[in-house]
Motif scaffolding. Structure first.
Motif, PDB file in Angstrom:
ATOM      1  N   ALA A  95      15.497 -67.195 -18.559  1.00 48.67           N
ATOM      2  CA  ALA A  95      16.952 -67.174 -18.354  1.00 48.67           C
ATOM      3  C   ALA A  95      17.674 -66.775 -19.631  1.00 48.67           C
ATOM      4  O   ALA A  95      18.633 -65.995 -19.605  1.00 48.67           O
ATOM      5  N   MET A  96      17.178 -67.274 -20.759  1.00 49.17           N
ATOM      6  CA  MET A  96      17.783 -66.942 -22.050  1.00 49.17           C
ATOM      7  C   MET A  96      17.613 -65.454 -22.362  1.00 49.17           C
ATOM      8  O   MET A  96      18.561 -64.779 -22.774  1.00 49.17           O
ATOM      9  N   SER A  97      16.410 -64.935 -22.161  1.00 46.18           N
ATOM     10  CA  SER A  97      16.151 -63.525 -22.444  1.00 46.18           C
ATOM     11  C   SER A  97      16.934 -62.616 -21.517  1.00 46.18           C
ATOM     12  O   SER A  97      17.406 -61.551 -21.922  1.00 46.18           O
ATOM     13  N   LEU A  98      17.078 -63.031 -20.263  1.00 45.92           N
ATOM     14  CA  LEU A  98      17.831 -62.228 -19.301  1.00 45.92           C
ATOM     15  C   LEU A  98      19.288 -62.105 -19.727  1.00 45.92           C
ATOM     16  O   LEU A  98      19.880 -61.018 -19.647  1.00 45.92           O
ATOM     17  N   ASP A 141      27.847 -65.852 -22.680  1.00 47.85           N
ATOM     18  CA  ASP A 141      28.120 -67.190 -22.180  1.00 47.85           C
ATOM     19  C   ASP A 141      26.913 -68.116 -22.275  1.00 47.85           C
ATOM     20  O   ASP A 141      26.930 -69.229 -21.753  1.00 47.85           O
ATOM     21  N   TRP A 142      25.832 -67.660 -22.927  1.00 49.28           N
ATOM     22  CA  TRP A 142      24.658 -68.515 -23.097  1.00 49.28           C
ATOM     23  C   TRP A 142      24.888 -69.431 -24.296  1.00 49.28           C
ATOM     24  O   TRP A 142      25.152 -68.990 -25.399  1.00 49.28           O
ATOM     25  N   ARG A 143      24.772 -70.729 -24.097  1.00 51.88           N
ATOM     26  CA  ARG A 143      25.114 -71.675 -25.150  1.00 51.88           C
ATOM     27  C   ARG A 143      23.978 -72.641 -25.454  1.00 51.88           C
ATOM     28  O   ARG A 143      24.216 -73.746 -25.937  1.00 51.88           O
ATOM     29  N   TYR A 144      22.748 -72.213 -25.182  1.00 48.87           N
ATOM     30  CA  TYR A 144      21.604 -73.097 -25.400  1.00 48.87           C
ATOM     31  C   TYR A 144      20.666 -72.491 -26.438  1.00 48.87           C
ATOM     32  O   TYR A 144      20.244 -71.343 -26.297  1.00 48.87           O
TER      33      TYR A 144
END
Length: 366
Positions: free
Chosen positions: A215-218, A226-229
């Motif tokens: 999910a992070m790589s996508l 908007d990825w905050r992890y």
């Protein structure tokens, strides 16, 4: 599923009077490193110097093939034979599909296939005999076809990332239909072409963490901000908590599994994982396919040779090129979960998994 994934064609062969032996050969010294951040777990190294010995023994589980499977002839290929029968590479996403595909292609010198046309992108137009039929599957590389079985990637159905559980509840019939297609709306290819199945299984805890990495790589590939992890235990646990808050566990339990999910982190992912393997084992049984179960962890150095030998024996392949990609094992992600969470996952698997799935997953909880 990886979109627009391209693999460069193999380098031209140099003329040599020496033919690699199946039983003992040495790999040339290389210093090539291929990193696949999209998979979140795979960093593959070309082996420096290694002697591999293979025993051509039939140690896989073979089941009687369905009498409805008849041999079907296909037009000759201008690039290395005809389309052979299909051996599915059945895998829940992020459980070693790409590594198995590349290992098979490079060491056998033959092509594999995929259900997913979008993975090939523009390269599809450059391949001869690119598709077995109007609805696939699709040739993965310009390497020649294998003589007996072509390993064909399929994730079937019943998975998604960061989505409502409504989208992943899948009946056995829907799952089986999904194994024969890579498009939506579904358009199946010839069912009689599938003759056997390789079933990949990965430690459920590691597989769920790999889904987080995917999910992070996508998001990075899509250049979304908007990825905050962060890529860490802390980031993973925060991601799980947010997913769990989006989809109340009580609702999922009542509607689908009827099994308590209390204390199970990322329970939507664990639900998908168990449901997927339940359906995969049921599909192979229903179709009467000979099957080979390969564990992701068996690619480690201590069991690598035996695993490759079993896989190639099952597919009727020979080692013709002394090039292997060593499996880089990081030890897994057991520290991402507390003991209490592991016990909760074990209880959920015990209540929701089929008898066969429970048996195959048992070792991951010991």
């Amino acid at each position: 599923m990886l979109n627009n994934l391209t693999i460069p064609p193999p380098p031209p062969r140099r003329r040599s009077h020496h033919k690699p032996s199946l039983h003992s050969f040495k790999l040339p010294r290389k210093n090539v490193i291929i990193t696949l951040s999209v998979l979140g777990t795979a960093t593959f190294y070309a082996i420096d110097t290694l002697t591999l010995s293979f025993s051509r023994t039939s140690s896989y589980n073979t089941r009687k093939m369905s009498s409805s499977h008849h041999k079907k002839k296909h037009p000759p290929s201008s690039s290395g034979g005809t389309w052979p029968d299909i051996a599915w590479l059945m895998a829940f996403p992020n459980s070693g599909t790409f590594y198995t595909t590349i290992l098979t292609e490079r060491s056998s010198g033959t092509t594999t296939a995929t259900n997913y046309k979008t993975e090939l992108g523009e390269r599809l137009a450059t391949l001869s005999d690119a598709s077995r039929g109007e609805n696939g599957p699709y040739r993965f590389s310009p390497r020649p076809f294998p003589k007996k079985f072509i390993l064909t990637k399929t994730h079937c159905q019943g998975y998604c990332t960061e989505c409502d559980p409504d989208r992943v509840q899948t009946s056995p019939r829907e799952f089986t239909a999904g194994c024969f297609t890579g498009s939506r709306p579904a358009a199946e290819y010839d069912r009689s072409a599938v003759k056997r199945a390789v079933h990949l299984v990965r430690n459920p805890f590691d597989n769920v963490v790999a889904r987080f990495h995917f999910a992070m790589s996508l998001r990075k590939m899509q250049q979304r901000k908007d990825w905050r992890y962060e890529n860490s235990r802390k980031g993973f646990r925060r991601w799980c908590r947010d997913q769990d808050e989006r989809f109340p566990a009580a609702e999922v339990r009542w509607r689908y599994s009827r099994v308590s999910m209390e204390g199970v982190p990322c329970y939507s992912e664990f639900f998908q994982y168990v449901q997927w393997h339940n359906n995969a084992f049921a599909t192979v049984e229903e179709l009467g396919l000979p099957e080979l179960l390969v564990r992701y962890e068996d690619y480690q150095e201590g069991s690598f040779r035996e695993t490759v030998s079993r896989l190639f024996d099952f597919l009727g392949l020979d080692v013709v090129r002394g090039r292997f990609n060593r499996f880089d094992w990081n030890g897994g992600y057991s520290d991402y979960f507390t003991n209490k969470e592991r016990e909760a996952v074990e209880a959920f698997v015990g209540g929701f998994a089929s008898e066969r799935t429970r048996m195959e997953l048992k070792g991951y909880f010991e």
